[in-house]
Every structure is written in structure tokens, then in C-alpha cells.
Design a protein around this motif. Structure first.
Motif, short mmCIF file in Angstrom:
data_model
loop_
_atom_site.label_atom_id
_atom_site.label_comp_id
_atom_site.label_asym_id
_atom_site.label_seq_id
_atom_site.Cartn_x
_atom_site.Cartn_y
_atom_site.Cartn_z
N ARG A 105 0.73 -1.13 -0.10
CA ARG A 105 0.05 -0.16 0.00
C ARG A 105 0.84 1.18 -0.02
O ARG A 105 1.85 1.26 0.58
CB ARG A 105 -0.91 0.05 1.32
CG ARG A 105 -2.09 0.99 1.29
CD ARG A 105 -2.76 1.23 0.32
NE ARG A 105 -3.45 0.09 -0.12
CZ ARG A 105 -4.25 -0.70 0.39
NH1 ARG A 105 -4.84 -0.01 1.73
NH2 ARG A 105 -4.71 -1.79 -0.19
N SER A 250 -15.33 1.50 10.57
CA SER A 250 -13.90 1.52 9.90
C SER A 250 -13.86 0.62 8.62
O SER A 250 -13.45 0.69 7.53
CB SER A 250 -12.81 1.33 10.82
OG SER A 250 -11.58 1.26 10.11
N CYS A 254 -13.48 1.34 4.67
CA CYS A 254 -12.11 0.51 3.91
C CYS A 254 -12.90 -0.30 2.70
O CYS A 254 -12.37 -0.40 1.67
CB CYS A 254 -11.58 -0.30 5.00
SG CYS A 254 -10.70 0.32 6.19
N SER A 255 -14.14 -1.10 2.95
CA SER A 255 -14.63 -1.77 1.98
C SER A 255 -15.08 -0.95 0.90
O SER A 255 -14.88 -1.32 -0.34
CB SER A 255 -15.80 -2.42 2.60
OG SER A 255 -15.49 -3.28 3.75
N SER A 258 -12.00 0.36 -1.27
CA SER A 258 -11.75 -1.04 -2.15
C SER A 258 -12.61 -1.48 -3.14
O SER A 258 -12.19 -1.76 -4.41
CB SER A 258 -11.52 -2.44 -1.13
OG SER A 258 -11.04 -3.53 -1.73
N ASP A 287 -6.50 2.31 9.40
CA ASP A 287 -7.16 1.05 8.95
C ASP A 287 -7.30 0.97 7.40
O ASP A 287 -7.36 -0.25 7.12
CB ASP A 287 -8.71 0.96 9.58
CG ASP A 287 -8.61 0.84 11.13
OD1 ASP A 287 -7.59 0.36 11.66
OD2 ASP A 287 -9.65 1.18 11.72
N ILE A 288 -7.52 1.78 6.75
CA ILE A 288 -7.53 1.89 5.12
C ILE A 288 -6.33 1.43 4.85
O ILE A 288 -6.21 0.67 3.86
CB ILE A 288 -8.00 3.41 4.67
CG1 ILE A 288 -9.50 3.83 4.97
CG2 ILE A 288 -7.83 3.53 3.36
CD1 ILE A 288 -9.90 4.92 4.38
N PHE A 291 -5.97 -2.36 5.43
CA PHE A 291 -6.91 -3.44 5.09
C PHE A 291 -6.85 -4.30 4.17
O PHE A 291 -6.12 -3.85 3.07
CB PHE A 291 -8.05 -2.36 4.75
CG PHE A 291 -9.35 -2.94 4.30
CD1 PHE A 291 -9.89 -3.61 5.34
CD2 PHE A 291 -9.91 -3.14 2.90
CE1 PHE A 291 -11.39 -4.38 4.83
CE2 PHE A 291 -11.02 -3.90 2.73
CZ PHE A 291 -11.74 -4.68 3.66
N ASP A 293 -9.06 -7.12 2.01
CA ASP A 293 -10.37 -7.45 2.03
C ASP A 293 -10.55 -9.24 1.86
O ASP A 293 -9.19 -9.79 1.98
CB ASP A 293 -11.07 -7.04 0.63
CG ASP A 293 -10.43 -7.60 -0.71
OD1 ASP A 293 -9.61 -8.67 -0.55
OD2 ASP A 293 -10.64 -6.82 -1.51
N HIS A 298 -5.30 -5.68 -1.44
CA HIS A 298 -5.34 -4.61 -0.79
C HIS A 298 -5.99 -3.47 -1.81
O HIS A 298 -5.99 -2.32 -1.23
CB HIS A 298 -3.88 -4.11 -0.33
CG HIS A 298 -3.16 -4.75 0.60
ND1 HIS A 298 -2.89 -4.17 1.83
CD2 HIS A 298 -3.00 -6.32 0.84
CE1 HIS A 298 -2.54 -5.03 2.62
NE2 HIS A 298 -2.52 -6.28 2.17
#
Length: 463
Positions: A105, A250, A254-255, A258, A287-288, A291, A293, A298
Motif C-alpha cells: 500500500r 472503519s 475500507c470496503s 476498495s 485502517d484503510i 485493510f 479484503d 489491498h
């Protein structure tokens, strides 16, 4: 060289003008003059007649470009290029090394004092990125409005979804836009909308989108395309962060990021004035970046943070969070520190703004650099103050800007250029100043309808 001499002979006024002051003393001076004429003929080659001179002399025409930041732009673009595109993903072989690279990331931190050009650095690449298919999300934290957790961070997503709706409405003929320079093609817009709508429903889950819509009203408009248009501008509801689990909120943010990151349309999330970010946003930003998934991907995005380093101590929440992220093996942190421009860059900026060769503006630029320490904003405001005080003026006789460097050098610059900005504000018309006082109470962003109402403000207590 002969060709350049023929070209410059058409501008005899310019040559005579230069020779009246400081004639070229070396071959390098001549080469420098010719390079400026070739690279920017509208400013250095073609002479101005009297009428043009009068209009130009009313104000300094600063060129809308960055000076002395080519190294920083290269670092920024190289970092962004590490975000895998669709072609790169298709060409990757499934070995562990490449999978590890795919899961890296990218986090860029741009620091510097106020006026050093941090936001301008990002703006210089914004439109080229958008035209090439990048998703651009941005928000600016506000010292006066950080009491509502996640409000600012959510506004980045809200504005982005609204821009997608605007593009869709434009192509469907619902609402026409004058500026379409950064629009994607209709096919790209249509395909991407189909992708993210399905991706959001799959990744975030239909039951969870209702929670996100409390923060991001345009998300509802996007997912219900047949029922809403870009004219729907519902304001975000004020959501008490304690009503929802921080972990759940959070996860949803993040989801969502993504989900909107597509191989053909990577995302750049810009977070301006991070030194004023609320605690909840700081945690979710971390957290992003960490993250992962359910597919182990990522995502395809880069996070760029901008902050004033003179306002962030070692114990500041931002510094603590960055130190924590420094130890994360899958996060690459690229730090770009912006200082003042060097003397040559200040001279180039002044030369192009005053339409004079570098060798003629050298005396002025040395004084300006000494007074402003090369801070771009300070340079601009200091030059404006010189014009206002008639220490820098446009001569109708010579049809060029003139000054006395020795007199300017004696000018006392009290404290810093903040004083200049304060005096500039105090010189505004009283009604405008009263309106600005009211507008400042709303923070760094204000609705146009609210701003229009301020024109009716008649008086404000000076206290």
C-alpha cells in the motif's frame, strides 16, 4: 543560432529595452535570453504596445505553474506509478514475490509550512490523473469544524460519487456541464458505474450501505440511479460516532474505497491539513492503509496526506499514527518535505511574471528571496505589496516593470507575510469584510446558498 537571431530581430523593442539596462555580458546571457524567447514567446519575444502595457501594468500576471518542484513531482509520480494497473496485473506471474508487491500500500506524506505549495503540488497532477482514468477523492480538514467525527472524510466520498452522477447526467442529457475537460468517455463512465454499483453491493453488502448513506448522501443517489440526479444535494446527517462500533464503521469505509478502486480506474485519496484531523478519522485512515479484503487484495489506490510540519510535534496524534504505520511491512511511506524555493527558482518566477529576462530581474529576486525565504505564497504577496506601495511599478515610458532594489531592500518586513495578508483583508470594502467574518464561522467550506445570504448582512459586532 542564426535562425534564433532572425526570430529575435522581429522584436527590436525588446532588445533595445534590455540593452538600456543591463546588456548581456557573456554568451551565457545571450543563450539564456534566447531560450526564454523560444520557450515562452508570448512573454519574452513579442513586444507589448502601449495599450497592452497599460493593462499589464495594472497587476502582475503570475504564471499558473510550479517553480522548483520538478524533483518532488517526479517522486510523487513514481510513487503513484507503483499502484498496479490492469495491464500490470494481467502480466504478473503468481509467484510470492509479485504477490507481495501487489499487496503493498502506498502512503505519501507531503509536509511544509503554510504557503509552501503543498496543495499546488497535488493540483499540478490532478487533472492529468483524472483524464487518464484515475478516481480522485479529496477532503480538507478544518480546525474550526472537527467536532463531528468522520464528517470531513465522508465528504471526499460524497463529492466523488456526486461527480460520477454529474458525468452520467451530462451524457444522458439530464444536465449539461460547460467544463468537461476531465470527463471520461461515456463508455468508461457507463462501464465503471456498472462495476462499482455491483462491487459496492457485493463488497460492502446491501444491508451495510444504509449505514454509509448516513455519512454519504450521494451514495444513495448513485445506487438508486433511476430515482435521483445530480440536482439532489441532501446534506449529510450528523451521526454520533459512539452510536456505531468504530470497528464496523472503519470496515465499511475500507470496503467502500476498495470497492471503487478498479484496475482501469485506480483511486487517489487526498487528505489535506491532516494536522487538524479528528481522532476517528485518524484511526480509519490507518485502517484503510492496513485493510485486507476477503480476497486478500489491498485494492488499487494511493493515499496522499498533506500537513503543516511546524504544527505537528512528536506527540501529535498524526505523528504517533505515522510512527505506528512505519512499522507495517506492507505499507510504503513516501515523505516529501517542501521548503522555500531557491534563489534561481524565485528569479525564474519573477522573470516570467514581469516578462523580463532573468538577468534583469536578478537584483529584484535576490531581495525578494531574502525577505520571503523563498516561500511561494510569501513571494506573491510581497510582490503585490510592492506594487501597492509603488515600489514596483509599470513604466509607460519604457513599457516594462521598474523598481529600485536598494529601496526595497530597506523595506521592513514586519514579522512575516501574515501581516501583509492581514492588511490586505483590512483594505477590503466593509461589506465584503463583514461577509468574510460570517463565512469564517462555517469553516473552510460553505454552501453557495449560504454565501449568497451573507450579502444581506448589514452589520456585525466588531468583537
Amino acid at each position: 543560432v542564426e535562425l534564433m537571431l532572425v526570430e529575435t530581430s522581429a522584436s527590436s523593442d525588446f532588445i533595445e529595452e534590455c540593452s538600456d539596462d543591463i546588456p548581456p555580458t557573456s554568451l551565457m546571457d545571450i543563450v539564456s535570453d534566447m531560450k526564454q524567447m523560444i520557450n515562452c514567446p508570448e512573454r519574452f519575444l513579442h513586444s507589448n504596445d502601449c495599450d497592452d502595457g497599460v493593462s499589464i501594468g495594472k497587476r502582475i500576471e503570475f504564471v499558473d505553474r510550479l517553480y522548483g518542484r520538478s524533483k518532488e513531482i517526479d517522486i510523487l509520480l513514481n510513487t503513484i506509478s507503483r499502484v498496479p494497473s490492469q495491464q500490470q496485473l494481467l502480466s504478473q506471474m503468481p509467484d510470492s514475490h509479485q504477490n507481495q508487491e501487489k499487496n503493498q500500500r502506498e502512503f505519501v506524506l507531503i509536509s511544509g509550512h503554510s504557503g509552501s505549495g503543498k496543495s499546488s503540488l497535488i493540483r499540478s497532477i490532478k487533472n492529468p490523473l483524472r483524464r487518464s482514468g484515475w478516481c480522485y477523492l479529496s477532503c480538507k480538514f478544518d480546525r474550526m469544524d472537527n467536532t463531528t467525527p468522520l464528517k470531513t472524510l465522508a465528504s471526499a466520498f460524497d463529492a466523488f460519487f456526486l461527480s460520477l452522477i454529474t458525468m452520467r447526467d451530462h451524457y444522458l442529457g439530464v444536465r449539461k456541464c460547460n467544463d468537461t475537460s476531465t470527463f471520461w468517455s461515456w463508455r468508461d463512465v457507463s462501464d465503471y458505474l456498472d462495476y462499482i454499483i455491483q462491487s459496492i453491493k457485493t463488497t460492502v453488502g446491501e444491508s451495510n450501505t444504509a449505514a454509509l448513506e448516513l455519512f454519504i448522501p450521494s451514495l444513495h443517489n448513485l445506487l438508486n440511479a433511476s430515482q435521483a440526479t445530480s440536482d439532489d444535494t441532501t446534506s449529510p446527517r450528523v451521526v454520533n460516532f459512539t452510536d456505531s462500533s468504530r470497528t464496523r464503521v472503519s470496515f465499511l469505509f475500507c470496503s467502500l474505497l476498495s470497492a471503487i478502486s478498479h484496475p482501469s480506474h485506480p483511486a487517489l485519496l487526498l487528505l489535506d491539513d491532516l494536522q487538524w484531523a479528528d481522532t476517528a478519522s485518524n484511526e480509519i485512515i490507518g485502517d484503510i492503509l492496513k485493510f485486507n479484503d476477503e480476497n486478500g487484495n489491498h485494492g488499487r489506490f494511493v493515499v496522499v496526506g498533506i500537513y503543516r510540519d511546524n504544527e505537528v510535534s512528536a506527540s501529535h496524534p498524526l505523528a504517533v499514527k505515522v510512527s505506528e504505520l512505519d512499522h507495517e511491512p506492507n505499507i510504503n511511506i513516501t515523505k516529501i518535505a517542501l521548503g522555500g524555493m531557491i534563489g534561481d527558482d524565485v528569479n525564474e518566477m519573477i522573470s516570467e511574471s514581469l516578462r523580463l529576462p532573468l538577468r534583469l530581474t536578478s537584483s529584484l529576486s535576490k531581495v525578494v528571496h531574502k525577505k520571503t525565504d523563498g516561500n511561494p505564497l510569501f513571494v506573491v504577496e510581497f510582490l503585490h505589496s510592492l506594487v501597492k506601495e509603488k515600489l514596483l511599478y509599470f513604466s509607460l515610458t519604457s513599457k516594462r516593470w521598474s523598481w529600485e532594489a536598494d529601496v526595497i531592500d530597506l523595506k521592513c518586513l514586519k514579522d512575516d507575510v501574515a501581516k501583509l495578508l492581514t492588511r490586505k483583508l483590512l483594505n477590503l470594502p466593509p461589506k465584503m469584510l463583514e461577509g468574510l467574518k460570517c463565512a469564517s464561522c462555517f469553516g473552510s467550506q460553505i454552501f453557495t446558498s449560504t454565501l449568497l445570504c451573507l450579502s444581506d448582512v448589514k452589520s456585525i459586532d466588531s468583537k
